[in-house]
Write a protein that holds these residues in place. Structure first.
Motif, PDB file in Angstrom:
ATOM      1  N   ASP A  85      -4.331 -19.322  19.447  1.00  0.00           N
ATOM      2  CA  ASP A  85      -5.154 -20.304  20.597  1.00  0.00           C
ATOM      3  C   ASP A  85      -4.792 -21.896  20.353  1.00  0.00           C
ATOM      4  N   TRP A  86      -4.496 -21.932  19.260  1.00  0.00           N
ATOM      5  CA  TRP A  86      -4.264 -23.544  19.024  1.00  0.00           C
ATOM      6  C   TRP A  86      -2.840 -23.776  19.799  1.00  0.00           C
ATOM      7  N   PHE A  87      -1.919 -23.010  19.784  1.00  0.00           N
ATOM      8  CA  PHE A  87      -0.605 -23.393  20.546  1.00  0.00           C
ATOM      9  C   PHE A  87      -0.793 -23.165  21.893  1.00  0.00           C
ATOM     10  N   CYS A  88      -1.635 -22.482  22.521  1.00  0.00           N
ATOM     11  CA  CYS A  88      -1.770 -22.102  23.807  1.00  0.00           C
ATOM     12  C   CYS A  88      -2.750 -23.406  24.558  1.00  0.00           C
ATOM     13  N   SER A  89      -3.336 -24.154  23.586  1.00  0.00           N
ATOM     14  CA  SER A  89      -4.392 -25.165  24.044  1.00  0.00           C
ATOM     15  C   SER A  89      -3.748 -26.646  23.741  1.00  0.00           C
ATOM     16  N   ASN A  90      -2.401 -26.471  23.019  1.00  0.00           N
ATOM     17  CA  ASN A  90      -1.909 -27.790  22.481  1.00  0.00           C
ATOM     18  C   ASN A  90      -0.409 -28.084  23.149  1.00  0.00           C
ATOM     19  N   GLY A  91      -0.019 -27.053  24.046  1.00  0.00           N
ATOM     20  CA  GLY A  91       1.636 -27.088  24.262  1.00  0.00           C
ATOM     21  C   GLY A  91       1.845 -28.327  25.130  1.00  0.00           C
TER      22      GLY A  91
ATOM     23  N   MET B 266      11.567 -17.681  20.292  1.00  0.00           N
ATOM     24  CA  MET B 266       9.915 -17.913  20.591  1.00  0.00           C
ATOM     25  C   MET B 266       9.608 -19.408  20.378  1.00  0.00           C
ATOM     26  N   PHE B 267      10.347 -20.121  19.788  1.00  0.00           N
ATOM     27  CA  PHE B 267      10.117 -21.481  19.695  1.00  0.00           C
ATOM     28  C   PHE B 267       9.660 -22.265  20.916  1.00  0.00           C
ATOM     29  N   TYR B 268      10.280 -21.913  22.190  1.00  0.00           N
ATOM     30  CA  TYR B 268       9.952 -22.668  23.302  1.00  0.00           C
ATOM     31  C   TYR B 268       8.695 -21.816  23.694  1.00  0.00           C
ATOM     32  N   ASN B 269       8.141 -20.671  23.606  1.00  0.00           N
ATOM     33  CA  ASN B 269       7.086 -20.256  23.983  1.00  0.00           C
ATOM     34  C   ASN B 269       5.977 -20.933  23.143  1.00  0.00           C
ATOM     35  N   PHE B 270       5.960 -21.360  21.905  1.00  0.00           N
ATOM     36  CA  PHE B 270       4.909 -21.533  21.201  1.00  0.00           C
ATOM     37  C   PHE B 270       4.898 -23.061  21.447  1.00  0.00           C
ATOM     38  N   LEU B 271       6.374 -23.982  21.550  1.00  0.00           N
ATOM     39  CA  LEU B 271       6.300 -25.212  22.046  1.00  0.00           C
ATOM     40  C   LEU B 271       5.522 -25.489  23.270  1.00  0.00           C
ATOM     41  N   THR B 272       5.673 -24.767  24.086  1.00  0.00           N
ATOM     42  CA  THR B 272       4.946 -25.033  25.608  1.00  0.00           C
ATOM     43  C   THR B 272       3.561 -24.580  25.819  1.00  0.00           C
ATOM     44  N   GLY B 273       3.163 -23.380  24.635  1.00  0.00           N
ATOM     45  CA  GLY B 273       1.910 -23.029  24.541  1.00  0.00           C
ATOM     46  C   GLY B 273       1.984 -21.680  25.796  1.00  0.00           C
ATOM     47  N   ASP B 274       2.959 -21.243  26.240  1.00  0.00           N
ATOM     48  CA  ASP B 274       3.053 -20.284  27.337  1.00  0.00           C
ATOM     49  C   ASP B 274       3.599 -19.001  26.601  1.00  0.00           C
ATOM     50  N   LEU B 275       2.593 -18.320  26.131  1.00  0.00           N
ATOM     51  CA  LEU B 275       3.084 -16.878  25.249  1.00  0.00           C
ATOM     52  C   LEU B 275       3.534 -15.727  25.957  1.00  0.00           C
ATOM     53  N   ARG B 276       3.239 -15.878  27.476  1.00  0.00           N
ATOM     54  CA  ARG B 276       3.735 -14.953  28.103  1.00  0.00           C
ATOM     55  C   ARG B 276       4.937 -14.226  27.957  1.00  0.00           C
ATOM     56  N   GLY B 277       4.869 -12.821  27.968  1.00  0.00           N
ATOM     57  CA  GLY B 277       6.192 -12.098  27.727  1.00  0.00           C
ATOM     58  C   GLY B 277       6.472 -11.800  26.275  1.00  0.00           C
ATOM     59  N   LEU B 278       5.590 -12.702  25.004  1.00  0.00           N
ATOM     60  CA  LEU B 278       5.801 -12.203  23.737  1.00  0.00           C
ATOM     61  C   LEU B 278       4.446 -11.302  23.411  1.00  0.00           C
ATOM     62  N   GLU B 279       3.782 -10.661  24.242  1.00  0.00           N
ATOM     63  CA  GLU B 279       2.377  -9.799  23.685  1.00  0.00           C
ATOM     64  C   GLU B 279       2.917  -8.707  22.890  1.00  0.00           C
ATOM     65  N   TYR B 280       4.262  -8.299  23.158  1.00  0.00           N
ATOM     66  CA  TYR B 280       4.694  -7.149  22.477  1.00  0.00           C
ATOM     67  C   TYR B 280       4.848  -7.423  21.002  1.00  0.00           C
ATOM     68  N   PHE B 281       5.080  -8.665  20.717  1.00  0.00           N
ATOM     69  CA  PHE B 281       5.462  -9.260  19.350  1.00  0.00           C
ATOM     70  C   PHE B 281       4.163  -9.761  18.695  1.00  0.00           C
ATOM     71  N   PHE B 282       3.078  -9.589  19.173  1.00  0.00           N
ATOM     72  CA  PHE B 282       1.802 -10.286  18.438  1.00  0.00           C
ATOM     73  C   PHE B 282       1.240  -9.157  17.400  1.00  0.00           C
ATOM     74  N   PRO B 283       1.401  -7.935  17.420  1.00  0.00           N
ATOM     75  CA  PRO B 283       1.099  -7.251  16.353  1.00  0.00           C
ATOM     76  C   PRO B 283       2.092  -7.554  14.893  1.00  0.00           C
ATOM     77  N   PHE B 284       3.337  -7.944  15.237  1.00  0.00           N
ATOM     78  CA  PHE B 284       4.154  -8.575  13.999  1.00  0.00           C
ATOM     79  C   PHE B 284       3.747  -9.680  13.642  1.00  0.00           C
ATOM     80  N   LEU B 285       3.439 -10.584  14.660  1.00  0.00           N
ATOM     81  CA  LEU B 285       3.138 -12.139  14.287  1.00  0.00           C
ATOM     82  C   LEU B 285       1.741 -11.902  13.284  1.00  0.00           C
ATOM     83  N   GLU B 286       0.714 -11.253  13.785  1.00  0.00           N
ATOM     84  CA  GLU B 286      -0.237 -11.097  13.225  1.00  0.00           C
ATOM     85  C   GLU B 286      -0.225 -10.290  11.889  1.00  0.00           C
ATOM     86  N   LYS B 287       0.607  -9.338  11.572  1.00  0.00           N
ATOM     87  CA  LYS B 287       0.865  -8.715  10.268  1.00  0.00           C
ATOM     88  C   LYS B 287       1.323  -9.547   9.171  1.00  0.00           C
TER      89      LYS B 287
END
Length: 399
Positions: free
Chosen positions: A249-255, A219-240
């Motif tokens: 939002d910060w990563f999506c805006s600063n990739g 997932m580093f590549y998703n956050f590095l680029t700010g492109d989190l498409r395909g990781l939606e299934y993982f958001f609950p785990f991340l939030e938890k």
């Protein structure tokens, strides 16, 4: 500029630096110290040159360069880097961060200023060595740093669990974004190196665990680029575990962009198999598995790719077979159109297992990890000549 059209044969010298003495043993993990590379660097670089590789992955010990905040000592690297590039004509793929932070950064990756500190360190290195640099690795294997420093509690800041993992992850990735943007401004190609592994299981009740352990390794590549498409299934785990909506939002805006995707693939260790009792067993992979991982990542990110680390531990027959079959397969895939531009055997000198630092056993040879073309005493194994011949044969047919 780093030529992304050609195929690069590379090698590397193990460069993990965990400067903080482990609280229970008083030992640090500095692979240059353990392997005596600090004393033998010139001969080691001569060995690299003898392999006839194009490029060398080699890193700086930040904790030695900046022993005090803002005070930089480049005296050792001032000798080594010009020798690599000017004297030996080897392209340097410089590792800026191979895990560890300086001792003055008491909270390590939990220091709120870590991203700015690593950016400043990167800027000072570029200022000093820009004429030698065409490509660099901002941070080697973010997953590994997060795992050992954030989840297992073995490296500073000694945190545990996935909350700790994600806290380290956010800092490391923000720092890597800053480093990458700086390097790109200086026209230095960035190689974003991450693990390629995870876990598999045949047991239904462990499949969620296996999915988590596999997702965090890419997932580093998703956050590095700010492109989190395909990781939606993982958001609950991340939030938890502490990744807030504001964080996302910060990563999506600063990739930033991936110049080259570096994939570290170890057939003996990249994947574990989870068995009864939630125990982990080594799960041997081979060339088909390597290519499957490369294809999946290329389909997602569409950038040039390199194998930035691969090797076999403690088995010379398997090592020879892997070297031949993995290079053959990568070259074949490249000829058939895959955007793969390099192969790195890593490390070429035997290293020491990282649990040296946490063990009360003071005999370091008990932790010898025979990955290399050269022993700790620098005796050359026959596989070194096999790599030379692979390179010579490829060049005779392609250059």
């Amino acid at each position: 500029m780093f030529d992304k059209k050609k195929f690069h044969f590379c090698c590397g010298i193990e460069d993990t630096f965990i400067a903080d003495p482990y609280p229970l043993t008083g030992k640090r993990l500095d692979e240059y110290e353990l392997t005596e590379h600090y004393q033998n660097w010139k001969e080691d670089i001569d060995r690299v040159k003898s392999l006839e590789v194009d490029s060398l992955r080699w890193g700086l010990p930040w904790y030695k360069i900046e022993k005090e905040r803002g005070k930089f000592d480049f005296s050792w690297s001032d000798e080594v880097i010009p020798y690599i590039v000017e004297e030996k004509g080897i392209t340097l793929l410089l590792d800026f961060m191979h895990y560890g932070t300086p001792l003055w950064m008491k909270d390590s990756f939990f220091d709120p200023d870590y991203p700015s500190y690593v950016e400043e360190y990167t800027a000072r290195v570029v200022e000093r060595y820009k004429k030698y640099l065409v490509a660099a690795v901002p941070f080697n294997e973010p997953h590994t740093a997060c795992e050992f420093a954030g989840r297992r509690g073995e490296w500073p800041p000694y945190s545990h669990g996935y909350e700790g993992y994600l806290k380290v992850f956010k800092a490391v990735t923000k720092g890597a974004i800053k480093q990458t943007k700086l390097l790109r401004r200086e026209n230095i190609e960035t190689i974003q190196v991450e693990c390629s592994g995870g876990s598999v299981t045949d047991i239904e009740s462990y499949k969620e665990i296996a999915l988590i352990e596999t997702t965090v390794q890419s997932m580093f590549y998703n956050f590095l680029t700010g492109d989190l498409r395909g990781l939606e299934y993982f958001f609950p785990f991340l939030e938890k575990n502490g990744m807030s909506e504001n964080d996302l939002d910060w990563f999506c805006s600063n990739g930033t962009e991936i110049g080259i995707m570096g994939v570290n693939f170890y057939p003996q260790f990249s994947f574990n198999k989870i068995v009864e009792g939630e125990k982990r067993e080594n799960h041997l992979l081979w060339t088909d598995d390597m290519i499957e991982i490369l294809k999946k990542r290329y389909e997602r990110f569409k950038v040039p790719m390199m194998i930035t680390e691969t090797s076999i531990k403690n088995d010379e027959v398997l090592k020879s077979r892997w070297l031949k079959e993995s290079t053959d397969r990568l070259i074949k895939e490249k000829e058939e159109g895959m955007n793969i531009i390099g192969y790195t055997y890593f490390p070429i000198i035997d290293m020491y297992d990282w649990d040296w630092r946490t063990s009360n056993d003071s005999e370091k040879e008990h932790f010898s990890a025979k990955f290399g073309f050269y022993t700790h005493s620098r005796e050359e194994r026959k596989v070194a000549d096999e790599y030379r011949n692979i390179i010579k044969e490829w060049r005779s047919e392609n250059e």
